[in-house]
Write a protein that holds these residues in place. Structure first.
Motif, PDB file in Angstrom:
ATOM      1  N   ASN A 160       0.842  -1.204   0.000  1.00  0.00           N
ATOM      2  CA  ASN A 160       0.000   0.000   0.000  1.00  0.00           C
ATOM      3  C   ASN A 160       0.873   1.248   0.000  1.00  0.00           C
ATOM      4  O   ASN A 160       1.719   1.426   0.880  1.00  0.00           O
ATOM      5  CB  ASN A 160      -0.913  -0.014   1.238  1.00  0.00           C
ATOM      6  CG  ASN A 160      -2.006   1.035   1.173  1.00  0.00           C
ATOM      7  OD1 ASN A 160      -1.736   2.221   1.133  1.00  0.00           O
ATOM      8  ND2 ASN A 160      -3.255   0.571   1.170  1.00  0.00           N
ATOM      9  N   GLU A 161       0.652   2.117  -0.996  1.00  0.00           N
ATOM     10  CA  GLU A 161       1.435   3.351  -1.130  1.00  0.00           C
ATOM     11  C   GLU A 161       1.295   4.232   0.103  1.00  0.00           C
ATOM     12  O   GLU A 161       2.256   4.838   0.569  1.00  0.00           O
ATOM     13  CB  GLU A 161       0.975   4.128  -2.370  1.00  0.00           C
ATOM     14  CG  GLU A 161       1.268   3.471  -3.695  1.00  0.00           C
ATOM     15  CD  GLU A 161       2.689   3.720  -4.145  1.00  0.00           C
ATOM     16  OE1 GLU A 161       3.267   4.727  -3.717  1.00  0.00           O
ATOM     17  OE2 GLU A 161       3.213   2.893  -4.908  1.00  0.00           O
ATOM     18  N   HIS A 162       0.085   4.316   0.627  1.00  0.00           N
ATOM     19  CA  HIS A 162      -0.189   5.223   1.747  1.00  0.00           C
ATOM     20  C   HIS A 162       0.581   4.830   3.000  1.00  0.00           C
ATOM     21  O   HIS A 162       0.943   5.679   3.810  1.00  0.00           O
ATOM     22  CB  HIS A 162      -1.692   5.227   2.027  1.00  0.00           C
ATOM     23  CG  HIS A 162      -2.103   6.160   3.133  1.00  0.00           C
ATOM     24  ND1 HIS A 162      -1.997   7.525   3.022  1.00  0.00           N
ATOM     25  CD2 HIS A 162      -2.604   5.922   4.375  1.00  0.00           C
ATOM     26  CE1 HIS A 162      -2.427   8.088   4.140  1.00  0.00           C
ATOM     27  NE2 HIS A 162      -2.794   7.144   4.976  1.00  0.00           N
ATOM     28  N   LYS A 165       4.457   1.783   1.329  1.00  0.00           N
ATOM     29  CA  LYS A 165       4.645   0.584   0.500  1.00  0.00           C
ATOM     30  C   LYS A 165       4.822  -0.690   1.318  1.00  0.00           C
ATOM     31  O   LYS A 165       5.347  -1.677   0.832  1.00  0.00           O
ATOM     32  CB  LYS A 165       5.818   0.764  -0.468  1.00  0.00           C
ATOM     33  CG  LYS A 165       5.610   1.895  -1.471  1.00  0.00           C
ATOM     34  CD  LYS A 165       6.736   1.979  -2.474  1.00  0.00           C
ATOM     35  CE  LYS A 165       6.470   3.089  -3.493  1.00  0.00           C
ATOM     36  NZ  LYS A 165       7.559   3.199  -4.488  1.00  0.00           N
ATOM     37  N   ASP A 659      -3.642  11.863  -1.712  1.00  0.00           N
ATOM     38  CA  ASP A 659      -3.712  10.871  -0.636  1.00  0.00           C
ATOM     39  C   ASP A 659      -5.133  10.638  -0.142  1.00  0.00           C
ATOM     40  O   ASP A 659      -5.344   9.827   0.754  1.00  0.00           O
ATOM     41  CB  ASP A 659      -2.830  11.321   0.531  1.00  0.00           C
ATOM     42  CG  ASP A 659      -2.245  10.135   1.279  1.00  0.00           C
ATOM     43  OD1 ASP A 659      -2.138   9.059   0.671  1.00  0.00           O
ATOM     44  OD2 ASP A 659      -1.920  10.284   2.462  1.00  0.00           O
ATOM     45  N   ARG A 665      -3.328   7.517  -5.382  1.00  0.00           N
ATOM     46  CA  ARG A 665      -2.084   7.440  -4.605  1.00  0.00           C
ATOM     47  C   ARG A 665      -0.870   7.076  -5.445  1.00  0.00           C
ATOM     48  O   ARG A 665       0.252   7.360  -5.044  1.00  0.00           O
ATOM     49  CB  ARG A 665      -2.250   6.466  -3.444  1.00  0.00           C
ATOM     50  CG  ARG A 665      -3.091   7.072  -2.325  1.00  0.00           C
ATOM     51  CD  ARG A 665      -3.302   6.144  -1.157  1.00  0.00           C
ATOM     52  NE  ARG A 665      -4.179   6.792  -0.185  1.00  0.00           N
ATOM     53  CZ  ARG A 665      -5.052   6.173   0.579  1.00  0.00           C
ATOM     54  NH1 ARG A 665      -5.183   4.860   0.478  1.00  0.00           N
ATOM     55  NH2 ARG A 665      -5.794   6.831   1.435  1.00  0.00           N
ATOM     56  N   LYS A 666      -1.086   6.453  -6.572  1.00  0.00           N
ATOM     57  CA  LYS A 666       0.048   6.083  -7.407  1.00  0.00           C
ATOM     58  C   LYS A 666       0.403   7.162  -8.432  1.00  0.00           C
ATOM     59  O   LYS A 666       1.346   7.010  -9.194  1.00  0.00           O
ATOM     60  CB  LYS A 666      -0.245   4.757  -8.128  1.00  0.00           C
ATOM     61  CG  LYS A 666      -0.314   3.571  -7.166  1.00  0.00           C
ATOM     62  CD  LYS A 666      -0.372   2.239  -7.887  1.00  0.00           C
ATOM     63  CE  LYS A 666      -0.360   1.081  -6.888  1.00  0.00           C
ATOM     64  NZ  LYS A 666      -0.394  -0.241  -7.553  1.00  0.00           N
TER      65      LYS A 666
END
Length: 1136
Positions: A160-162, A165, A659, A665-666
């Protein structure tokens, strides 16, 4: 020939007895004439400097395109407007944004706390409850047969980017349990089952506020529920040492501020393992304290002594600095004498009474922590005199060791002073027993049912997060206590645990956009104690070899240590008191690793963040920080230019909020901007002012792409060594073209994503932008980037000698042959600012420049700084022809801060000139041509030689050693049989004792430790009003001449120095090395115990009339086998 004639005439007049005299006189004359004063013609150097200026400015102008960009800005001046920046209004706007953000986090915590309390209210405790949950350590773990192990079921994880990662489960939380807590204990199972209700609230909070990061519930029983769920990684030993109850957010939420006096018995009976346990107990208590608490530590035998004599009779703030200082002193404690606790108790009560009377300390909870192996009496008279009947001071007692003889007195002391008694017989017992005092102190708050929201100081959580990116991220936590609302347990004040969430401080500071603050402006955040949460000059890490480590005091750096020009603490005092206002200061600032000082006039604006203990401040610099300019272009026109391949925007800035929606988010910031402007993502929240600025800048700078491209395509192409051209604007837009491929470029890092110093970040504008802003617009600033200094040129000295080969001497005696004029390992940058003007206002629009190999600059210098052999020297007073290739002179190009760009010796490049030639630099300082600027670093780390010794007794003889080993083995083997348990084996204090015996024979070792310190270091600035100078330096038997000439329209000077006169014996090098600021004992003591102004937390829960003080701990019984006991006793007696 005239010298020879003089000598002959003298010889005819010499008699035999005078030959010695003649020889001495003759030798002196010969020496003088051998070192006859060289004359370097200043007019020759002046011509060279003028020609160099013309050529390097022509090169910089041509390859940067600065003239074209300034012309384009001039063309659009009729359609732009320049406005004054209203700092007083802006600081309130930023503070409101931060307040709204932090307020949403507090609402999320309130929902969690309410849900947890309701779940407990309706949950009936079941001692035989069987319940499977997801254990974070065990999830997704299978046995040999391919089946999931107990508590380790299938738990889907996705990157998850938030969450930096990390692989997480956003649909569920999971449970972490420390190794020393049984994961199927009935208390654990009931608490986990009850807290399942939090799952839906975690998910709901995240949906309402997608900027939330980790949410959690730390239970008083020891388990930790974390959302989103993760796979927990144990340490290298397979142990999970993380205990949520030790975390600062838990402790601060569970208790009100407190004054603690730790009293430790260091009498002879405390020797060996007892003292080891006692020290560990003290350290564990210290770890439970925070910056709102106050503390002191007293050791006693037959007299009382403070472990830090400087702190005698007072309490000091329990910040990280002081806690670590106490820990070091506690390690040096040694046992001796007889224990007389009465004096120590009286002294402790006096300290606390004085603090209360003088309005010092926390003005809330007060407690004494008595650590001893027994008390001969109950000391009732002391408590009658100092503490009864009000019992304002709680007394907590810790009985150390296995001997229970005097346990009743120790317990009586605690139970009759609203404290708690615990018995600690092993190191493994320490943690759990120390935590009991927190539950006692929380009782009044629980009974009152006051949900105080707390905010922690800045911290790095390297325990919870294993990824380097996240563990080195500064954050603060907001937390709230969770209480039992059951009526039958109300007077017991049962704390169920604490809920909390983390807020990365980087995200908070993004709410004060950099583009509104100018090149040197910045924002910062401090706590109620004056400690920095966020500040561009906060440096929490230091290099330990190849590793980056947090400094010991990284989260207790005071605002006055970053804003050290505020000598009267006016700014700090106003902010700590929560005031709103403004202040102007003249400051010395420095960029480029502190090497380049300059003077600024800063306007500070500050205000408080409501509902938090924080204050917010921002800085605008007079001049370019006072104005913002605005220009309009169509979205279509701007979009076209925004999507050119040479253009980027600052990815750390927030042009659009990516965000909030997981689908965004990507996206990079540039992708988000383009998708928003094209209507593909209309729901994105974007900064309309910043978007308008970046579109305008994209259009105005667009012609540069065509200009740079034409240079590469037009014959004969770019000059050899030319590498890059670049520009940056106030909106964070950058354009870069690479004139050379990556395989040919020397400065490979420059303007790449890893080169943070030269990019737009949340904290700062690029170095080259800030240097250009302080330079005259249109005039190029030349310098060597810090990262390019001396790469590949540190062992071998390379000379300018125009021949096919030259000899270089390494550090050894061997010689090696190298090619003449090898490829340089350094680059230089030339940069200038561009401006727009409306009426009397001028604002900086951006900076533009080029970067090239230093070979190019060297070739320019060498082609100019030499006179051919047929030069007409009739009117020249001095050496003619003169050449920088000659062995007689050394030629340098030096910048306005004294750093060398060009020298015959490659190893000199990037060095401060004073390190190369201290004699010339001393003369330049004496004449006022260069000025020394004193700078300070109050966050430095200095080496400290520390003598390490074992605390165990030395072995006096081999026989004694063998006897002691046998004694240890038999006695501890029997005690092992008496007290055998798995946990005791895991945390074996026997092993600790054995290690102490083994290491006793180790000799002293000197270890160089890095510790926080204050340093003073110099910076240097060239006085541009002096254009030229020349002088002769007397150096013993020779004299050195030098000529300095300013290179017009630049920040450079040219130095030509006589090469054959070595002045190193008379003049030491002048370096930039920092000097540690040493304080005498009195000053050091005063600095350590001085209490700066602070704002106390508003709430305090120290007393409640319905508190049940009878729950004050108890002793555990030990069943002893008489047979084994007598075996043990007989063995010990025999060995004695």
């Amino acid at each position: 020939m005239w010298l020879l004639r003089i000598d002959v005439s003298i010889m005819y007049n010499i008699r035999g007895s005078s030959w010695v005299t003649f020889f001495m006189v003759y030798t002196g004359w010969l020496c003088i004439f051998t070192h006859a004063q060289m004359k370097i013609p200043p007019e020759t150097v002046q011509k060279w400097a003028i020609t160099i200026s013309e050529q390097i400015n022509a090169i910089a102008s041509k390859y940067s395109g600065a003239v074209l960009l300034q012309k384009k800005l001039k063309d659009v001046e009729p359609i732009i407007r320049i406005e004054d920046v209203d700092g007083a209004r802006l600081v309130l706007e930023f503070a409101d944004e931060i307040e709204r953000m932090l307020g949403s986090k507090m609402k999320s915590m309130k929902r969690l706390a309410d849900t947890a309390e309701d779940a407990d209210l309706y949950h009936e405790y079941n001692a035989s409850l069987q319940f499977d949950y997801f254990n974070a350590l065990l999830v997704n773990t299978m046995d040999e047969e391919g089946n999931f192990i107990e508590l380790g079921g299938e738990f889907p994880l996705e990157e998850n980017e938030h969450f930096n990662k990390l692989s997480v489960n956003t649909l569920m939380s999971d449970i972490q349990v420390p190794t020393n807590v049984y994961n199927k204990d009935p208390d654990i199972l009931n608490g986990v089952y009850m807290s399942e209700a939090l799952n839906d609230v975690f998910i709901g909070n995240f949906q309402k506020d997608p900027t939330l990061t980790w949410q959690y519930f730390g239970s008083s029983t020891g388990f930790f529920r974390l959302y989103p769920g993760i796979k927990w990684t144990p340490d290298s030993n397979g142990v999970v040492s993380f205990d949520c109850r030790n975390r600062n957010w838990y402790i601060q939420a569970a208790t009100s501020p407190k004054d603690i006096v730790i009293v430790v018995d260091v009498s002879g009976s405390m020797k060996g393992l007892k003292m080891t346990i006692a020290k560990h107990t003290i350290n564990t208590i210290l770890d439970t304290l925070g910056e709102n608490d106050f503390v002191n530590v007293i050791a006693y035998t037959d007299y009382v002594r403070y472990v830090e004599p400087c702190f005698k009779g007072t309490l000091v703030q329990a910040d990280l600095d002081n806690r670590e200082h106490f820990k070091l002193l506690v390690e040096e404690l040694h046992v001796k004498g007889e224990a007389k606790v009465k004096k120590a108790m009286k002294e402790s009560f006096r300290i606390l009474a004085d603090a209360r009377a003088n309005g010092q300390g926390s003005l809330c909870n007060q407690a004494i922590m008595l650590i001893t192996d027994g008390a001969m009496e109950d000391f009732q008279s002391v408590f009658e005199e100092f503490n009864w009947p009000d019992k304002k001071v709680r007394v907590f007692t810790y009985l150390i060791g296995r001997d229970m003889t005097f346990s009743e007195n120790v317990k009586w002391i605690a139970c009759n002073n609203k404290g708690y008694y615990t018995h600690i017989s092993t190191l493994a017992d320490v943690q759990e027993n120390v935590m009991e005092y927190l539950h006692v102190l929380s009782r009044p708050m629980v009974i009152n049912h006051d949900h105080d929201i707390i905010w922690t100081e800045a911290y790095m959580d390297s325990v919870l997060f294993k990824s380097k990116a996240h563990s080195l991220l500064l954050m603060t936590s907001v937390a709230m206590p969770v209480f039992s609302k059951k009526k039958e347990t109300l007077s017991h004040g049962i704390l169920l645990g604490v809920v909390g969430t983390d807020i990365p401080l980087l995200e908070v500071m993004k709410l004060a956009p950099r583009y509104k603050l100018g090149a040197h402006g910045y924002a910062f955040l401090i706590t109620n104690n004056g400690y920095i949460l966020a500040h561009p000059d906060l440096r929490p890490l230091y290099s330990d070899g190849k590793k980056l480590k947090p400094k010991p005091n990284y989260n207790s750096v005071d605002l006055s240590e970053a804003e050290w020009e505020d000598t009267e603490d006016n700014l700090r005092t106003a902010m700590v008191k929560g005031k709103t206002g403004t202040l102007t200061l003249d400051v010395r600032a420095a960029v480029d690793k502190g090497k380049r000082p300059f003077f600024l006039k800063n306007d500070y604006f500050y205000t408080t963040i409501n509902e938090t203990p924080f204050s917010f401040g921002m800085v605008l610099t007079r001049g370019h920080g006072q104005y913002m300019f605005f220009g309009n272009v169509s979205v279509e026109e701007g979009l076209h230019d925004l999507q050119q391949p040479d253009l980027t925007i600052a990815d750390e800035w927030t042009y659009c909020e990516t965000d909030i929606d997981p689908h965004h988010r990507k996206l990079t910031q540039l992708q988000a901007v383009v998708r928003y402007l094209t209507g593909k993502e209309p729901d994105l929240e974007c900064d309309e002012i910043l978007l308008q600025q970046v579109l305008f800048d994209a259009v105005v700078t667009a012609p540069l792409e065509a200009y740079w491209t034409a240079l590469t395509l037009t014959a004969p192409g770019v000059d050899e060594g030319m590498e890059s051209a670049f520009l940056g604007t106030r909106s964070g837009l950058m354009r870069v073209i690479r004139y050379a491929g990556s395989e040919k470029r020397v400065g490979k890092r420059f303007l790449t994503p890893v080169d943070k110093e030269n990019l737009f970040t949340v904290d700062h504008f690029p170095i080259w932008y800030r240097l250009a802003a302080e330079n005259k617009p249109g005039q190029f600033f030349f310098y060597v980037p810090h990262d390019d200094i001396n790469k590949g040129a540190q062992k071998v000295i390379v000379k300018w000698i125009c021949c096919n080969v030259t000899v270089h001497r390494l550090h050894s005696s061997a010689t090696v042959i190298y090619d003449l004029c090898p490829t340089g390992k350094n680059t230089f940058v030339a940069v200038t600012s561009v401006t727009v003007t409306e009426g009397k206002r001028t604002a900086i629009a951006g900076a533009i420049g080029m970067q090239a190999s230093l070979d190019l600059l060297e070739r320019v210098l060498l082609s100019i700084a030499k006179q051919p052999n047929n030069t007409d020297c009739s009117d020249v007073d001095g050496i003619c022809p003169l050449s920088c290739e000659s062995v007689d002179v050394n030629c340098y190009l030096v910048d306005n801060n004294g750093f060398t760009l060009v020298s015959k010796e490659k190893g000199d490049v990037g060095k401060f000139f004073g390190e190369i030639d201290g004699s010339v630099m001393a003369q330049l300082l004496k004449s006022g041509l260069f000025k020394r600027v004193t700078l300070y670093d109050y966050q430095a780390m200095c080496k400290n030689a520390h003598h390490h010794t074992s605390g165990a007794r030395p072995l006096f003889s081999p026989f004694y050693g063998v006897l002691a080993l046998v004694k240890w083995f038999f006695s501890h083997f029997v005690m092992f049989l008496l007290e055998f348990n798995i946990c005791g084996l895991w945390h074996s204090d026997y092993v600790v004792d054995a290690k102490a015996g083994f290491h006793a024979s180790h000799r002293q070792k000197k270890v160089e430790l890095m510790q926080p310190c204050n340093t003073e270091y110099p910076g240097f600035m060239y006085d541009t009003s002096i254009r030229e100078t020349n002088s002769i330096i007397k150096c013993g038997r020779c004299q050195k001449m030098f000529v300095l000439q300013q290179v017009p329209n630049s920040n450079l000077v040219m130095l030509v120095v006589q090469a054959d006169c070595d002045c190193s014996r008379q003049y030491a090098p002048i370096t930039l090395a920092p000097r540690e600021v040493k304080y005498n004992a009195t000053v050091k003591c005063n600095r350590m115990k001085s209490q700066k102004i602070r704002r106390r937390p508003e709430s305090c829960h120290a007393y409640h009339p319905h508190e049940n003080a009878k729950d004050c701990g108890g002793a555990c019984g030990i069943a002893v086998s008489l047979t084994l006991y007598f075996i043990c006793l007989a063995t010990s007696l025999a060995l004695h």
